[in-house]
Design an enzyme around this catalytic site. Structure first.
Site, PDB file in Angstrom:
ATOM      1  N   SER A 162      -7.360  73.514  34.889  1.00 43.76           N
ATOM      2  CA  SER A 162      -6.033  73.968  34.468  1.00 43.76           C
ATOM      3  C   SER A 162      -5.213  72.769  34.031  1.00 43.76           C
ATOM      4  O   SER A 162      -5.371  71.664  34.553  1.00 43.76           O
ATOM      5  CB  SER A 162      -5.336  74.687  35.627  1.00 43.76           C
ATOM      6  N   SER A 163      -4.291  73.005  33.109  1.00 37.31           N
ATOM      7  CA  SER A 163      -3.423  71.925  32.641  1.00 37.31           C
ATOM      8  C   SER A 163      -2.455  71.458  33.718  1.00 37.31           C
ATOM      9  O   SER A 163      -1.835  70.395  33.578  1.00 37.31           O
ATOM     10  CB  SER A 163      -2.630  72.381  31.414  1.00 37.31           C
ATOM     11  N   CYS A 164      -2.328  72.205  34.818  1.00 41.28           N
ATOM     12  CA  CYS A 164      -1.410  71.804  35.886  1.00 41.28           C
ATOM     13  C   CYS A 164      -1.922  70.596  36.657  1.00 41.28           C
ATOM     14  O   CYS A 164      -1.216  70.076  37.534  1.00 41.28           O
ATOM     15  CB  CYS A 164      -1.149  72.960  36.842  1.00 41.28           C
ATOM     16  N   HIS A 216       1.367  85.387  35.555  1.00 36.79           N
ATOM     17  CA  HIS A 216       1.884  84.316  34.717  1.00 36.79           C
ATOM     18  C   HIS A 216       2.902  84.883  33.721  1.00 36.79           C
ATOM     19  O   HIS A 216       3.084  86.086  33.611  1.00 36.79           O
ATOM     20  CB  HIS A 216       0.744  83.613  33.986  1.00 36.79           C
ATOM     21  N   LYS A 235      -7.900  71.982  41.742  1.00 40.74           N
ATOM     22  CA  LYS A 235      -8.552  71.840  40.442  1.00 40.74           C
ATOM     23  C   LYS A 235      -8.955  70.387  40.174  1.00 40.74           C
ATOM     24  O   LYS A 235     -10.001  70.124  39.577  1.00 40.74           O
ATOM     25  CB  LYS A 235      -7.629  72.355  39.338  1.00 40.74           C
ATOM     26  N   TYR A 250      -2.574  74.245  44.200  1.00 37.49           N
ATOM     27  CA  TYR A 250      -3.562  74.736  43.223  1.00 37.49           C
ATOM     28  C   TYR A 250      -4.059  73.585  42.354  1.00 37.49           C
ATOM     29  O   TYR A 250      -5.265  73.455  42.099  1.00 37.49           O
ATOM     30  CB  TYR A 250      -2.919  75.820  42.363  1.00 37.49           C
TER      31      TYR A 250
END
Length: 325
Positions: A110-112, A182, A143, A139
């Site tokens: 994920s880009s997070c 989301h 990842k 989260y």
């Protein structure tokens, strides 16, 4: 797409938005031996069950799309669930794939994973260079651990485990829960219901100023398979030993206000938009640098409005089903 069309490919998380898109894409390309297992068949949190699954099936490749996901509200409310379940799922699958001799695996992140204040657009090199966004830090850490698991198995055991980091995804089979979803599915549902009720106003969380990049899940599936099927020499030439992940996105972003205006158009809502600035905005901007992926021969093809119409069409067709969420 190159490869043995009869090889067994395990798609973990096939009922989710990304996993189902990967299955559709693989089948469209002619792959006939796609292995899937729902929660009623395989508990990915149970290491012994995962080990038995891999020992029973002769798996050639794994797409690790299984994850516990949610929006700002869900991440803020259930942080322990998000870090624990995601860590266990990825650790079980990667370890047992290795133990079973599976050489190729693709982990979907994920880009997070990138710092809240990362320079925009975010390059792969930004990983671990600053503090994460607090609302989804658990989260994100899970990842990041998945990326490092893949890198570590490659270094120690000579595996070919790769990682792709998608931007914000949307499309068919998304989670349309009114609180735990989301931004795109939440707004599609909210605007749709506003139209049905004849509301004159829709309230959107936050100021509307943050900028976000959105990728249709069918583009994500195409990119994932593209990266998986790159020959090892090409992949390694475009990554580094300690920087194995690749960003996946469109390279284009918009404000939440612009997104809401487009969703109003797609759903036919003609009323007023208002923004509740008392609600959290999250990261000010999240735009991916996708130059590495473009250099590897792939770029997104689905425009945002077209993708939103597709996602909305799926939601309307499956509205009764999504009511249970």
């Amino acid at each position: 797409m190159a490869g043995d069309l009869n090889q067994t490919i395990f798609v973990a998380g096939h009922r989710g938005m990304v996993g189902s898109a990967i299955v559709r894409r693989l089948r469209g390309l002619g792959y006939s031996n796609i292995l899937t297992a729902g929660r009623d068949e395989l508990d990915l949190l149970d290491q012994r069950a995962v080990r038995a699954f891999f020992s029973t099936n002769q798996i050639a490749q794994v797409f690790l799309a299984a994850a516990k996901v949610g929006g700002i509200h869900a991440n803020s409310t259930y942080p322990a669930d998000f870090i624990y379940e995601n860590l266990i799922i990825e650790a079980n699958i990667i370890q047992e794939a290795h133990q079973a001799g599976v050489q190729k695996l693709l982990f979907l992140g994920s880009s997070c994973i990138y710092p809240k204040q990362a320079e925009q657009p975010m390059k792969e090199e930004a990983l671990l260079t600053g503090a994460l966004e607090p609302t989804n830090e658990p989260y994100a850490i899970a990842k990041i651990a998945g990326i490092k698991l893949c890198e570590s198995y490659n270094r120690q055991h000579g595996r070919d485990y790769r990682s792709v980091m998608p931007t914000n995804l949307y499309g068919p089979h998304d989670n349309f829960h009114p609180e735990n979803s989301h931004v795109i599915p939440a707004l599609l549902r909210r605007f749709h219901e506003a139209v049905q009720r004849g509301d004159k106003e829709v309230v959107i969380w936050g100021s509307g100023k943050p900028m976000r990049e959105f990728l249709h899940v069918d583009d994500m599936a195409a990119a994932s398979i593209h990266v998986m099927e790159l020959d090892a020499a090409t992949y390694q030439a475009n990554t580094q030993l300690m920087l194995s992940h690749i960003n996946v996105g469109t390279g284009v972003d918009c404000t939440i206000r612009e997104l809401a205006e487009t969703i109003a158009k797609v759903t036919g809502f003609a009323g007023r938009l208002s923004f509740d600035a008392s609600k959290p905005d999250g990261t000010p901007r999240k735009l991916m640098d996708v130059s590495r992926l473009k250099a590897l021969g792939w770029q997104a093809s689905i425009a945002l409005e077209d993708g939103l119409r597709d996602a909305y069409g799926w939601y309307v067709a499956n509205e009764q089903q999504t009511r249970v969420l």
